[in-house]
Structures are given as C-alpha cells and as structure tokens.
Design a protein around this motif. Structure first.
Motif, PDB file in Angstrom:
ATOM      1  N   THR A  11      -3.199  -0.240  -5.059  1.00 25.44           N
ATOM      2  CA  THR A  11      -3.513   0.694  -5.052  1.00 25.44           C
ATOM      3  C   THR A  11      -4.661   1.574  -5.271  1.00 25.44           C
ATOM      4  OG1 THR A  11      -1.075   1.126  -6.119  1.00 25.44           O
ATOM      5  CG2 THR A  11      -2.223   3.535  -5.468  1.00 25.44           C
ATOM      6  N   GLU A  15      -6.923   3.431  -2.160  1.00 26.79           N
ATOM      7  CA  GLU A  15      -7.366   4.805  -2.488  1.00 26.79           C
ATOM      8  C   GLU A  15      -8.418   5.059  -2.102  1.00 26.79           C
ATOM      9  OE1 GLU A  15      -6.646   5.237  -6.780  1.00 26.79           O
ATOM     10  OE2 GLU A  15      -4.142   5.900  -6.065  1.00 26.79           O
ATOM     11  N   LYS A  19     -10.153   7.530   0.746  1.00 27.23           N
ATOM     12  CA  LYS A  19     -11.683   7.759   0.090  1.00 27.23           C
ATOM     13  C   LYS A  19     -12.869   7.804   1.626  1.00 27.23           C
ATOM     14  CE  LYS A  19     -15.056   8.657  -3.310  1.00 27.23           C
ATOM     15  NZ  LYS A  19     -15.362   8.163  -4.457  1.00 27.23           N
TER      16      LYS A  19
END
Length: 166
Positions: A11, A15, A19
């Motif tokens: 995760t 992420e 980004k």
C-alpha cells in the motif's frame, strides 16, 4: 501477521507510485534537455565557477545536485524512467522555491490581484512632451513611414518600367 505487513508495504509503495505519477503528470514539461544539466554541472565545477562561488558565497558550492539531475535526466530520456523524471522535477521545484523565497517572504508591498483600472491612460502633458523627441518615438515614426512607402509602392506599380518578352 507477515501478510498484513506485506500488504501495508504494498500500500505504501502504491501510494508513492501514485504520488510520483501525479507529480510527473503535472510538471513533466519542467524537465529541461539533459545537455543543460550537464552544462550546469560543468560550469559549477569549472575554475571560473569555483572562483565565482568563492567570491559570492565565501565557500564552494556542492555541485552534486547538478550531476544527479543530469544522471536522472539521462535515465528518464533513455529508459523512460518515471521515477528519475520525478526526481528531476522535484529538484527543479526546490530550485524554484529557493529562487522565489525572497519574493514570497517580502511583506513590504501588498500584492495586487488585478492591474489598476486606469493602467492605459494617456501620459501627463510634461511626459508626453518629453517623449515626443525620444529615440524610440523617432524610430517608430521612421518605421511607420517606411511601411507606408512600401505599401504605396506595392499598390501602385511603377508606370515608367516596361517588361517585354520576345
């Protein structure tokens, strides 16, 4: 327990990728040609650059960021490495922030949202009189006269010249 840690790590990695992708999509045009980063690095390391750094800052600057930017730019352009591109973009953003820091920290002047309503009003009489004989005004009238002569000569063919075909 270990499966939970693995999914948390996945995760976090996902992420970070999201980004990086958002930054890349938003600022990808900020990546300059790689030759510019190479030139900046060479200039930073040159004798002239070092002399200037010592004169201005009293010490030598660290040129590693330019080298890293050049290497990441090469990775980005040769292998289409988005992470390297994002690294270059973040470096450009931090350079821009450092350059504009004084501008944003300036609290002496209030920044306006729109130009003044009368920004294009005519000059006061004394300024208009003074600018009547300025170099810029003289050149502008000279260019206008030349354009008018050229337009006139194109619209009226010269009646005294003849062209004959045999």
């Amino acid at each position: 327990m270990s499966e939970n840690n693995v999914t948390q790590e996945q995760t976090v990695v996902n992420e970070k990728k999201v980004k990086h992708q958002e930054i890349y999509d938003k600022y990808s045009e900020w990546i300059r040609p790689c030759s510019i980063y190479k030139d900046e690095f060479k200039e930073c390391k040159s004798f002239k650059g070092r002399f200037n750094q010592y004169y201005v800052f009293g010490e030598y600057l660290n040129c590693d960021q330019w080298r890293d930017d050049y290497n990441n730019c090469q990775k980005h352009s040769w292998f289409d490495d988005k992470e390297a591109g994002t690294s270059v973009i973040q470096s450009e953003l931090s350079r821009r922030a450092a350059r504009l820091k004084a501008h944003y920290d300036n609290d002496v002047w209030t920044k306006r949202e729109h130009p003044p309503s009368d920004w294009n009003k005519p000059l006061p009489a004394f300024l208009a009189e003074r600018s009547k004989y300025s170099y810029l005004t003289l050149k502008a009238t000279e260019l206008n006269e030349e354009e008018q002569l050229n337009a006139k000569s194109l619209s009226e063919p010269n009646k005294s010249s003849f062209c004959t075909f045999m």
